[in-house]
Design a protein around this motif. Structure first.
Motif, PDB file in Angstrom:
ATOM      1  N   VAL A  96       0.833  -1.199   0.000  1.00 24.41           N
ATOM      2  CA  VAL A  96       0.000   0.000   0.000  1.00 24.41           C
ATOM      3  C   VAL A  96       0.869   1.251   0.000  1.00 24.41           C
ATOM      4  O   VAL A  96       0.612   2.211  -0.742  1.00 24.41           O
ATOM      5  N   VAL A  97       1.916   1.264   0.825  1.00 26.06           N
ATOM      6  CA  VAL A  97       2.807   2.425   0.894  1.00 26.06           C
ATOM      7  C   VAL A  97       3.480   2.678  -0.445  1.00 26.06           C
ATOM      8  O   VAL A  97       3.540   3.822  -0.936  1.00 26.06           O
ATOM      9  N   LEU A  98       3.985   1.638  -1.064  1.00 30.83           N
ATOM     10  CA  LEU A  98       4.663   1.807  -2.355  1.00 30.83           C
ATOM     11  C   LEU A  98       3.709   2.309  -3.431  1.00 30.83           C
ATOM     12  O   LEU A  98       4.080   3.124  -4.282  1.00 30.83           O
ATOM     13  N   GLY A 133       3.932  10.120  -7.381  1.00 34.55           N
ATOM     14  CA  GLY A 133       5.140  10.406  -8.147  1.00 34.55           C
ATOM     15  C   GLY A 133       6.327  10.685  -7.255  1.00 34.55           C
ATOM     16  O   GLY A 133       7.232  11.443  -7.620  1.00 34.55           O
ATOM     17  N   ALA A 134       6.330  10.068  -6.065  1.00 37.89           N
ATOM     18  CA  ALA A 134       7.360  10.326  -5.058  1.00 37.89           C
ATOM     19  C   ALA A 134       8.269   9.124  -4.900  1.00 37.89           C
ATOM     20  O   ALA A 134       7.959   8.012  -5.340  1.00 37.89           O
ATOM     21  N   THR A 135       9.415   9.368  -4.267  1.00 40.18           N
ATOM     22  CA  THR A 135      10.371   8.298  -3.989  1.00 40.18           C
ATOM     23  C   THR A 135      10.700   8.269  -2.502  1.00 40.18           C
ATOM     24  O   THR A 135      10.430   9.223  -1.765  1.00 40.18           O
ATOM     25  N   LEU A 136      11.313   7.158  -2.078  1.00 36.56           N
ATOM     26  CA  LEU A 136      11.577   6.943  -0.653  1.00 36.56           C
ATOM     27  C   LEU A 136      12.985   6.421  -0.440  1.00 36.56           C
ATOM     28  O   LEU A 136      13.478   5.592  -1.211  1.00 36.56           O
ATOM     29  N   ALA A 137      13.630   6.896   0.637  1.00 32.56           N
ATOM     30  CA  ALA A 137      14.891   6.340   1.123  1.00 32.56           C
ATOM     31  C   ALA A 137      14.736   6.106   2.618  1.00 32.56           C
ATOM     32  O   ALA A 137      14.008   6.831   3.298  1.00 32.56           O
ATOM     33  N   VAL A 138      15.416   5.086   3.148  1.00 34.30           N
ATOM     34  CA  VAL A 138      15.283   4.771   4.565  1.00 34.30           C
ATOM     35  C   VAL A 138      16.643   4.746   5.241  1.00 34.30           C
ATOM     36  O   VAL A 138      17.656   4.389   4.631  1.00 34.30           O
ATOM     37  N   VAL A 171       9.951   3.236  -6.970  1.00 32.71           N
ATOM     38  CA  VAL A 171       9.843   4.351  -6.027  1.00 32.71           C
ATOM     39  C   VAL A 171      10.836   4.265  -4.868  1.00 32.71           C
ATOM     40  O   VAL A 171      11.064   5.271  -4.188  1.00 32.71           O
ATOM     41  N   PHE A 172      11.414   3.101  -4.635  1.00 32.27           N
ATOM     42  CA  PHE A 172      12.319   2.955  -3.500  1.00 32.27           C
ATOM     43  C   PHE A 172      13.753   3.186  -3.955  1.00 32.27           C
ATOM     44  O   PHE A 172      14.293   2.429  -4.770  1.00 32.27           O
ATOM     45  N   ARG A 173      14.389   4.243  -3.416  1.00 32.60           N
ATOM     46  CA  ARG A 173      15.735   4.610  -3.833  1.00 32.60           C
ATOM     47  C   ARG A 173      16.794   3.742  -3.175  1.00 32.60           C
ATOM     48  O   ARG A 173      17.817   3.423  -3.780  1.00 32.60           O
ATOM     49  N   GLY A 174      16.595   3.372  -1.912  1.00 26.67           N
ATOM     50  CA  GLY A 174      17.596   2.586  -1.210  1.00 26.67           C
ATOM     51  C   GLY A 174      17.601   2.928   0.265  1.00 26.67           C
ATOM     52  O   GLY A 174      16.743   3.670   0.764  1.00 26.67           O
ATOM     53  N   GLY A 175      18.589   2.399   0.971  1.00 23.15           N
ATOM     54  CA  GLY A 175      18.644   2.623   2.399  1.00 23.15           C
ATOM     55  C   GLY A 175      20.054   2.591   2.948  1.00 23.15           C
ATOM     56  O   GLY A 175      20.985   2.112   2.287  1.00 23.15           O
ATOM     57  N   ARG A 209      17.430  11.254   3.062  1.00 23.51           N
ATOM     58  CA  ARG A 209      16.678  11.880   1.966  1.00 23.51           C
ATOM     59  C   ARG A 209      17.611  12.676   1.066  1.00 23.51           C
ATOM     60  O   ARG A 209      17.549  12.565  -0.179  1.00 23.51           O
ATOM     61  N   ASP A 210      18.499  13.466   1.667  1.00 25.28           N
ATOM     62  CA  ASP A 210      19.448  14.249   0.875  1.00 25.28           C
ATOM     63  C   ASP A 210      20.480  13.348   0.191  1.00 25.28           C
ATOM     64  O   ASP A 210      20.826  13.552  -0.978  1.00 25.28           O
ATOM     65  N   LEU A 211      20.979  12.368   0.928  1.00 26.62           N
ATOM     66  CA  LEU A 211      22.034  11.499   0.408  1.00 26.62           C
ATOM     67  C   LEU A 211      21.587  10.744  -0.835  1.00 26.62           C
ATOM     68  O   LEU A 211      22.346  10.616  -1.816  1.00 26.62           O
ATOM     69  N   LEU A 212      20.347  10.234  -0.825  1.00 29.09           N
ATOM     70  CA  LEU A 212      19.876   9.389  -1.923  1.00 29.09           C
ATOM     71  C   LEU A 212      18.906  10.106  -2.854  1.00 29.09           C
ATOM     72  O   LEU A 212      18.355   9.485  -3.778  1.00 29.09           O
ATOM     73  N   GLY A 213      18.699  11.378  -2.630  1.00 32.15           N
ATOM     74  CA  GLY A 213      17.881  12.163  -3.550  1.00 32.15           C
ATOM     75  C   GLY A 213      16.445  11.705  -3.631  1.00 32.15           C
ATOM     76  O   GLY A 213      15.866  11.600  -4.718  1.00 32.15           O
ATOM     77  N   ALA A 214      15.823  11.453  -2.482  1.00 31.14           N
ATOM     78  CA  ALA A 214      14.458  10.948  -2.444  1.00 31.14           C
ATOM     79  C   ALA A 214      13.484  12.035  -2.024  1.00 31.14           C
ATOM     80  O   ALA A 214      13.872  13.057  -1.447  1.00 31.14           O
ATOM     81  N   THR A 215      12.207  11.820  -2.320  1.00 29.81           N
ATOM     82  CA  THR A 215      11.175  12.751  -1.876  1.00 29.81           C
ATOM     83  C   THR A 215      10.977  12.659  -0.367  1.00 29.81           C
ATOM     84  O   THR A 215      10.784  13.671   0.309  1.00 29.81           O
ATOM     85  N   TYR A 216      11.010  11.428   0.141  1.00 24.69           N
ATOM     86  CA  TYR A 216      10.815  11.193   1.573  1.00 24.69           C
ATOM     87  C   TYR A 216      11.979  10.399   2.135  1.00 24.69           C
ATOM     88  O   TYR A 216      12.505   9.479   1.480  1.00 24.69           O
ATOM     89  N   GLY A 217      12.362  10.756   3.357  1.00 27.61           N
ATOM     90  CA  GLY A 217      13.322   9.967   4.120  1.00 27.61           C
ATOM     91  C   GLY A 217      12.647   9.447   5.370  1.00 27.61           C
ATOM     92  O   GLY A 217      11.951  10.199   6.062  1.00 27.61           O
TER      93      GLY A 217
END
Length: 438
Positions: free
Chosen positions: A273-275, A282-287, A309-313, A352-360
């Motif tokens: 659901v989150v993904l 149109g957003a991306t996520l990093a953890v 949508v998942f950039r990485g962690g 969020r800054d490191l991996l260039g994501a919309t959300y951290g």
């Protein structure tokens, strides 16, 4: 029709094997409207097996057994059934011939027992209680047993799951349905909740449960596991359309009572659901993970297509990694500590800054077994950084180390889910400050 499940084997009593057969059989029987009254485990003693069968037949129409049909001395289900029925055993010549043919096909008639052929003990599997009908075992060697005792019937199947599944589907279930007559159609609807403990879910639905109790159809059940609570609504009717009609108003009432606690239904997963919410936005996520040690990223990447949508962690388990990789300030670590709301927010913003994501999204806390930085076991701080700024949520989670880590993943995903949906939690805040054990 009422059925009881009876599993045979010392290995089940001692915990060497988990009784997954009972869970599978329970689902199959519930889906066709057969009520499972009791599920029992008994050890490898003929008298105990016979007693358990007799007790079960006193309460149910059918006893469905698993295990104890193999060739060794401790496989005593056949003897137990015979004792319960007050009959002896007989060698079924047709089953013996089938076994010999099967061993020949497997090459065991030439190579077994050090080249001396198949041990005679294997043919114990062809010994059936007098009056019993053998049930064919397509993938295995041990035939099942079906025997009427009094007004009830006993079915015995192998404990090997894939053998049991086929025997139940091909032989046992059709006979049960024939005896029961045309059963009602049973329809289940599952609502999945997060961010609410089981007691909170039950409290929210107390009025609806009380309303349905004297009617008995539909029924509501609560199933808590892994930090989530499922609400299962079950209705029985003459056909599927009628069952759906019964479920519809109950589902509406449950959704209204649970509000933002409901994230999906039936087979939907929280991570899925989150993904999907991220994809639609149109957003991306990093953890950034400390407490959860990669479990959060693992849950997300279990979903096919997560890479869209998942950039990485970053697993920033060591305190210095939080500073050097995620740019958590020295002042934060020195004054607030690595287990703090400020650290969680800084970790989220950093990844969020490191991996260039919309959300951290970040997790930090204490999983145990000992406290850390004076913080008790179960402490969890979640950080979320996004276009609208950075926030944190703090909880106390119950359980041991593994449960705390699993619950933390669910809570982290739910914080992001609620943010993406723009929905506050039940009670007005994104998460309760103190989570209650259940």
């Amino acid at each position: 029709m009422r059925a009881e499940l009876l599993a045979v084997g010392d290995e089940l009593l001692y915990g060497d094997i988990v009784n997954g057969n009972a869970a599978w059989l329970g689902r199959q029987l519930a889906d066709v409207g057969v009520e499972v009254a009791t599920s029992t485990v008994v050890g490898d003693l003929i008298s105990d097996i016979a007693t358990a069968i007799g007790v079960a037949l006193g309460r149910a129409d059918a006893v469905i057994m698993t295990g104890g049909l193999g060739p060794t001395q401790d496989d005593l289900t056949r003897e137990g059934i015979a004792l319960a029925a007050g009959v002896g055993l007989r060698r079924d010549e047709a089953e013996e011939a089938t076994l010999r043919r099967r061993f020949e096909e497997l090459g065991r008639s030439r190579s077994g027992a050090g080249g001396r052929g198949v041990p005679e003990m294997n043919f114990r599997q062809a010994d059936l209680p007098v009056g019993a009908r053998p049930l064919p075992n397509g993938p295995g060697t041990a035939p099942g047993v079906q025997l009427e005792i009094g007004s009830g019937v006993v079915y015995a199947m192998p404990g090997v799951p894939f053998e049991m599944h086929e025997m139940f589907t091909r032989s046992v279930l059709p006979d049960i349905l024939r005896r029961a007559g045309q059963p009602a159609v049973v329809v289940h609807r599952v609502l999945r909740t997060a961010g609410m403990w089981e007691s909170m879910v039950a409290e929210a639905l107390a009025d609806e449960v009380a309303r349905l109790e004297p009617i008995g159809n539909p029924r509501i059940a609560f199933l808590a596991s892994g930090g989530q609570t499922r609400v299962r609504i079950t209705a029985r009717a003459a056909d599927r359309a009628a069952a759906e009609t019964l479920i519809a108003p109950v589902e509406r009432a449950a959704r209204a009572a649970l509000g933002a606690g409901v994230y999906g239904g039936d087979d939907e997963s929280l991570e899925g659901v989150v993904l999907e919410l991220l994809r639609v936005e149109g957003a991306t996520l990093a953890v950034a993970e400390s407490l959860t040690g990669g479990l959060l990223a693992g849950r997300l990447t279990d979903v096919p297509g997560a890479s869209a949508v998942f950039r990485g962690g970053v697993v920033s388990y060591a305190t210095e990694v939080k500073g050097t990789v995620l740019n958590v300030g020295r002042d934060v670590l020195a004054t607030e500590g690595a287990v703090s709301p400020a650290a969680a927010e800084a970790m989220a913003a950093g990844v969020r800054d490191l991996l260039g994501a919309t959300y951290g999204l970040a997790t930090t806390g204490v999983a145990g077994p000992r406290e850390q930085e004076g913080k008790p076991v179960g402490t969890l701080h979640l950080g979320l950084a996004g276009p609208d700024g950075t926030t944190s949520r703090s909880l106390r989670l119950p359980g041991d180390r593994q449960r705390i880590r699993e619950f933390a993943v669910v809570q982290a995903l739910d914080v992001l889910r609620r943010t993406l949906e723009g929905r506050p939690a039940v009670g007005g805040s994104a998460l309760p400050e103190q989570a209650r054990a259940h």
